[in-house]
Design a protein around this motif. Structure first.
Motif, short mmCIF file in Angstrom:
data_model
loop_
_atom_site.label_atom_id
_atom_site.label_comp_id
_atom_site.label_asym_id
_atom_site.label_seq_id
_atom_site.Cartn_x
_atom_site.Cartn_y
_atom_site.Cartn_z
N ASP A 111 0.88 -1.15 0.00
CA ASP A 111 0.00 0.00 0.00
C ASP A 111 0.92 1.21 0.00
O ASP A 111 2.08 1.11 0.38
N CYS A 112 0.38 2.34 -0.41
CA CYS A 112 1.21 3.54 -0.52
C CYS A 112 0.90 4.55 0.55
O CYS A 112 -0.26 4.93 0.71
N ARG A 136 -7.47 -0.56 5.04
CA ARG A 136 -8.02 -1.61 4.18
C ARG A 136 -9.17 -2.33 4.89
O ARG A 136 -10.22 -2.57 4.30
N ARG A 137 -8.97 -2.66 6.18
CA ARG A 137 -10.02 -3.34 6.93
C ARG A 137 -11.28 -2.48 7.04
O ARG A 137 -12.39 -2.97 6.89
N ALA A 147 -9.43 -3.39 -1.80
CA ALA A 147 -9.00 -2.00 -1.66
C ALA A 147 -7.48 -1.95 -1.55
O ALA A 147 -6.88 -2.74 -0.85
N ARG A 148 -6.85 -1.02 -2.29
CA ARG A 148 -5.40 -0.78 -2.14
C ARG A 148 -5.24 0.67 -1.73
O ARG A 148 -5.23 1.56 -2.57
N PRO A 149 -5.10 0.91 -0.44
CA PRO A 149 -5.03 2.30 0.03
C PRO A 149 -3.84 3.06 -0.52
O PRO A 149 -2.74 2.51 -0.63
N ILE A 150 -4.11 4.30 -0.88
CA ILE A 150 -3.04 5.25 -1.18
C ILE A 150 -3.31 6.42 -0.27
O ILE A 150 -4.35 7.06 -0.34
N ILE A 151 -2.39 6.65 0.66
CA ILE A 151 -2.58 7.70 1.66
C ILE A 151 -1.54 8.78 1.41
O ILE A 151 -0.36 8.48 1.24
#
Length: 163
Positions: A111-112, A136-137, A147-151
């Motif tokens: 994840d980013c 993601r959870r 889901a692939r979070p990008i924060i």
């Protein structure tokens, strides 16, 4: 396609940070593994991307590739290649500034989390699987699949804060 990292030992994950020729070889391997060709144009775009010490826009990269190739390269063709790179995990897009950075470990799906300095534009990529895992959870709880979070966190980097 994405393999989940389930770390009981979240920070002990060792991944190889590639640089220089080794990074280019890892990127080529990752691209070919995804069924794509490593063309001279794609290689030129990758070379240009890794030369920037901050996220580069498609225009920055078009400029650098045009200079290196001695001919005008349109930003549109650069966008297509950058999208391919993002899809193949060779690069990451810093959404909030619409710019790209090379992924130093293209052989790893993470994840980013980007720390973006509003003063100098530098983006530091950090891996914190516990933080992004929570995001993601939460997404999965809301019914989001894969889901692939990008924060992206905006602020001032240590260099600019100390200046």
């Amino acid at each position: 396609m994405a393999h989940a990292h389930n770390h009981a030992h979240s920070d002990a994950h060792s991944h190889v940070l590639h640089e220089g020729a080794e990074l280019k070889a890892a990127a080529r391997d990752a691209l070919e593994k995804s069924g794509q060709q490593w063309t001279t144009m794609r290689a030129a775009v990758f070379d240009a991307l890794v030369q920037f010490d901050r996220p580069a826009s498609a225009y920055d990269i078009a400029e650098a590739v045009s200079k290196a190739e001695g001919r005008r390269i349109a930003a549109n063709s650069i966008y297509r290649i950058l999208d391919l790179f993002v899809g193949s995990n060779l690069a990451r897009r810093v959404e909030s500034v619409n710019a790209y950075v090379a992924n130093a470990h293209p052989d790893c799906m993470h994840d980013c989390i980007f720390l973006v300095c509003d003063t100098c534009g530098q983006a530091t990529h950090i891996d914190d699987d516990s933080l992004s895992g929570n995001v993601r959870r939460a997404a999965e709880k809301a019914g989001f699949a894969a889901a692939r979070p990008i924060i992206e966190v905006h602020g001032t980097c240590a260099d600019c804060a100390g200046a």
